[in-house]
Write a protein that holds these residues in place. Structure first.
Motif, mmCIF file in Angstrom:
data_model
loop_
_atom_site.group_PDB
_atom_site.id
_atom_site.type_symbol
_atom_site.label_atom_id
_atom_site.label_comp_id
_atom_site.label_asym_id
_atom_site.label_seq_id
_atom_site.Cartn_x
_atom_site.Cartn_y
_atom_site.Cartn_z
ATOM 1 N N ALA A 127 0.819 -1.217 0.000
ATOM 2 C CA ALA A 127 0.000 0.000 0.000
ATOM 3 C C ALA A 127 0.850 1.263 0.000
ATOM 4 O O ALA A 127 0.310 2.376 0.056
ATOM 5 C CB ALA A 127 -0.924 -0.005 1.217
ATOM 6 N N GLY A 128 2.170 1.097 -0.035
ATOM 7 C CA GLY A 128 3.059 2.249 -0.061
ATOM 8 C C GLY A 128 3.325 2.858 1.297
ATOM 9 O O GLY A 128 3.826 3.988 1.385
ATOM 10 N N GLU A 129 3.012 2.116 2.362
ATOM 11 C CA GLU A 129 3.235 2.616 3.716
ATOM 12 C C GLU A 129 4.671 2.361 4.159
ATOM 13 O O GLU A 129 5.290 1.372 3.758
ATOM 14 C CB GLU A 129 2.276 1.936 4.703
ATOM 15 C CG GLU A 129 0.802 2.164 4.417
ATOM 16 C CD GLU A 129 0.341 3.563 4.780
ATOM 17 O OE1 GLU A 129 1.081 4.284 5.485
ATOM 18 O OE2 GLU A 129 -0.767 3.946 4.364
ATOM 19 N N SER A 130 5.176 3.253 5.014
ATOM 20 C CA SER A 130 6.462 3.024 5.661
ATOM 21 C C SER A 130 6.240 2.217 6.932
ATOM 22 O O SER A 130 5.190 2.330 7.578
ATOM 23 C CB SER A 130 7.134 4.357 6.015
ATOM 24 O OG SER A 130 7.421 5.099 4.853
ATOM 25 N N VAL A 131 7.227 1.408 7.299
ATOM 26 C CA VAL A 131 7.097 0.514 8.448
ATOM 27 C C VAL A 131 8.312 0.631 9.344
ATOM 28 O O VAL A 131 9.452 0.612 8.868
ATOM 29 C CB VAL A 131 6.958 -0.962 7.991
ATOM 30 C CG1 VAL A 131 7.015 -1.907 9.183
ATOM 31 C CG2 VAL A 131 5.660 -1.157 7.209
ATOM 32 N N ASP A 132 8.071 0.761 10.643
ATOM 33 C CA ASP A 132 9.106 0.607 11.662
ATOM 34 C C ASP A 132 8.850 -0.723 12.353
ATOM 35 O O ASP A 132 7.767 -0.921 12.925
ATOM 36 C CB ASP A 132 9.052 1.745 12.687
ATOM 37 C CG ASP A 132 9.791 2.984 12.209
ATOM 38 O OD1 ASP A 132 9.964 3.130 10.989
ATOM 39 O OD2 ASP A 132 10.178 3.808 13.058
ATOM 40 N N LEU A 133 9.801 -1.631 12.276
ATOM 41 C CA LEU A 133 9.588 -3.001 12.732
ATOM 42 C C LEU A 133 10.320 -3.296 14.032
ATOM 43 O O LEU A 133 11.516 -3.011 14.161
ATOM 44 C CB LEU A 133 10.055 -3.969 11.643
ATOM 45 C CG LEU A 133 9.919 -5.464 11.927
ATOM 46 C CD1 LEU A 133 8.458 -5.843 12.125
ATOM 47 C CD2 LEU A 133 10.531 -6.272 10.778
ATOM 48 N N VAL A 134 9.572 -3.863 14.991
ATOM 49 C CA VAL A 134 10.147 -4.314 16.258
ATOM 50 C C VAL A 134 9.793 -5.789 16.433
ATOM 51 O O VAL A 134 8.614 -6.134 16.560
ATOM 52 C CB VAL A 134 9.603 -3.502 17.457
ATOM 53 C CG1 VAL A 134 10.257 -3.983 18.755
ATOM 54 C CG2 VAL A 134 9.823 -2.014 17.258
ATOM 55 N N TRP B 89 14.199 -1.723 14.340
ATOM 56 C CA TRP B 89 14.664 -1.302 15.666
ATOM 57 C C TRP B 89 14.857 -2.544 16.521
ATOM 58 O O TRP B 89 13.985 -3.413 16.571
ATOM 59 C CB TRP B 89 13.653 -0.377 16.339
ATOM 60 C CG TRP B 89 13.393 0.907 15.618
ATOM 61 C CD1 TRP B 89 12.345 1.175 14.776
ATOM 62 C CD2 TRP B 89 14.184 2.103 15.676
ATOM 63 N NE1 TRP B 89 12.428 2.452 14.306
ATOM 64 C CE2 TRP B 89 13.546 3.061 14.833
ATOM 65 C CE3 TRP B 89 15.354 2.460 16.346
ATOM 66 C CZ2 TRP B 89 14.045 4.349 14.669
ATOM 67 C CZ3 TRP B 89 15.842 3.741 16.167
ATOM 68 C CH2 TRP B 89 15.200 4.677 15.346
ATOM 69 N N ALA B 90 15.972 -2.621 17.228
ATOM 70 C CA ALA B 90 16.223 -3.755 18.123
ATOM 71 C C ALA B 90 15.242 -3.716 19.290
ATOM 72 O O ALA B 90 14.933 -2.640 19.823
ATOM 73 C CB ALA B 90 17.659 -3.712 18.639
ATOM 74 N N ALA B 91 14.772 -4.881 19.696
ATOM 75 C CA ALA B 91 13.748 -4.960 20.742
ATOM 76 C C ALA B 91 14.225 -4.397 22.074
ATOM 77 O O ALA B 91 13.425 -3.917 22.880
ATOM 78 C CB ALA B 91 13.305 -6.410 20.916
ATOM 79 N N GLY B 92 15.518 -4.450 22.327
ATOM 80 C CA GLY B 92 16.045 -3.953 23.595
ATOM 81 C C GLY B 92 16.458 -2.497 23.572
ATOM 82 O O GLY B 92 16.932 -1.963 24.590
ATOM 83 N N ASP B 93 16.250 -1.820 22.455
ATOM 84 C CA ASP B 93 16.694 -0.432 22.305
ATOM 85 C C ASP B 93 15.611 0.523 22.810
ATOM 86 O O ASP B 93 14.767 0.984 22.048
ATOM 87 C CB ASP B 93 17.020 -0.145 20.837
ATOM 88 C CG ASP B 93 17.588 1.243 20.618
ATOM 89 O OD1 ASP B 93 17.797 1.955 21.627
ATOM 90 O OD2 ASP B 93 17.827 1.610 19.452
ATOM 91 N N LEU B 94 15.660 0.857 24.078
ATOM 92 C CA LEU B 94 14.654 1.735 24.663
ATOM 93 C C LEU B 94 14.930 3.208 24.383
ATOM 94 O O LEU B 94 14.179 4.076 24.830
ATOM 95 C CB LEU B 94 14.552 1.486 26.173
ATOM 96 C CG LEU B 94 13.969 0.121 26.543
ATOM 97 C CD1 LEU B 94 13.940 -0.066 28.061
ATOM 98 C CD2 LEU B 94 12.556 -0.039 25.979
ATOM 99 N N ALA B 95 16.007 3.486 23.654
ATOM 100 C CA ALA B 95 16.269 4.853 23.190
ATOM 101 C C ALA B 95 15.876 5.015 21.729
ATOM 102 O O ALA B 95 16.134 6.059 21.125
ATOM 103 C CB ALA B 95 17.745 5.193 23.372
ATOM 104 N N ALA B 96 15.241 4.004 21.145
ATOM 105 C CA ALA B 96 14.841 4.034 19.736
ATOM 106 C C ALA B 96 13.776 5.098 19.495
ATOM 107 O O ALA B 96 13.098 5.552 20.433
ATOM 108 C CB ALA B 96 14.319 2.665 19.324
ATOM 109 N N GLY B 97 13.604 5.470 18.238
ATOM 110 C CA GLY B 97 12.620 6.483 17.889
ATOM 111 C C GLY B 97 11.226 6.213 18.435
ATOM 112 O O GLY B 97 10.619 7.091 19.073
ATOM 113 N N PRO B 98 10.660 5.001 18.230
ATOM 114 C CA PRO B 98 9.290 4.744 18.671
ATOM 115 C C PRO B 98 9.090 4.771 20.182
ATOM 116 O O PRO B 98 7.951 4.667 20.650
ATOM 117 C CB PRO B 98 9.020 3.330 18.121
ATOM 118 C CG PRO B 98 9.939 3.192 16.962
ATOM 119 C CD PRO B 98 11.181 3.916 17.371
ATOM 120 N N SER B 99 10.162 4.915 20.966
ATOM 121 C CA SER B 99 10.009 4.987 22.418
ATOM 122 C C SER B 99 9.578 6.371 22.880
ATOM 123 O O SER B 99 9.265 6.559 24.057
ATOM 124 C CB SER B 99 11.327 4.609 23.107
ATOM 125 O OG SER B 99 12.321 5.604 22.887
#
Length: 218
Positions: free
Chosen positions: A32-39, A90-100
């Motif tokens: 659908a042309g969407e961007s995805v941030d994957l965890v 994004w790594a699952a343990g990265d609590l400084a990641a953008g989506p946090s």
């Protein structure tokens, strides 16, 4: 002229059985042309390895994700051809990641599949990993959160937690395939659930035949 700001859907994959559901949702978003941030949670990597034989590694995520999304629900490799240019890992343990952070731009979050442990963590606001933290941020920012719970039977405590998520504004979507769309293959059943997840997110797709009010239309 400034570039348009990237607004991804955050997709969280927890440890419940049902990795084909996650793959179908990811393919649908990208188509659908969407961007995805994957965890991809640590527990889900064990499930993915067990269900597909694919080891998902942070250092080789693009290669591993390509193999995963190319695989059909029946286990046949190279069934799909997927462009991963819209995906950010994004790594699952990265609590400084953008989506946090609530200041990180995102359309919302889809948790597919959602285990009962994941449901409990999000409902209680535990934020023990990036998946749970991103879900908490999604709720507090009043963005769309779709929780595709995949477990049966459900305990009373889990049902209470699902009600709490519903009251907080999440869409609780059990991974329950419908049969009226004329499914003839396991991929059809998987795609039905993935399509309902995308419906809840407002993302257009053609993953299943919609009901048109005529019996026998499947």
């Amino acid at each position: 002229m400034s570039q348009q700001q990237r607004m991804p859907w955050i997709v969280g994959v927890s440890g419940a059985s049902g990795t084909p559901f996650a793959a179908a949702v990811l393919r649908g978003l990208l188509a659908a042309g969407e961007s995805v941030d994957l965890v991809v949670s640590r527990a889900s990597r064990l499930t993915l390895l067990d269900e597909t034989g694919i080891a998902y590694r942070d250092a080789h995520w693009r290669e591993d994700l390509a193999a995963w999304l190319a695989r059909g629900a029946d286990g046949k490799p190279e069934t799909f051809d997927v462009d991963l240019s819209g995906v950010r890992h994004w790594a699952a343990g990265d609590l400084a990641a953008g989506p946090s952070s609530g200041s990180y731009p995102a359309k919302g979050m889809l948790i597919v599949p959602a285990s009962t442990a994941c449901v409990a963590g999000v409902a209680l606001g535990l934020s023990k990993d990036l998946l749970q933290r991103a879900a908490s941020v999604t709720l507090k920012e009043r963005r769309r959160l779709v929780v595709a719970v995949r477990e049966t039977p459900l305990s009373g405590q889990t049902l209470k937690q699902l009600v709490a998520l519903d009251e907080a504004g999440a869409v609780v979507l059990p991974a329950s395939p419908g049969f009226y769309a004329g499914a003839t293959h396991i991929q059809d059943l998987v795609d039905f659930v993935a399509g309902r997840v995308l419906d809840a997110a407002g993302v257009p797709h053609r993953l299943y035949r919609r009901w048109e009010g005529e019996l026998g239309g499947g």
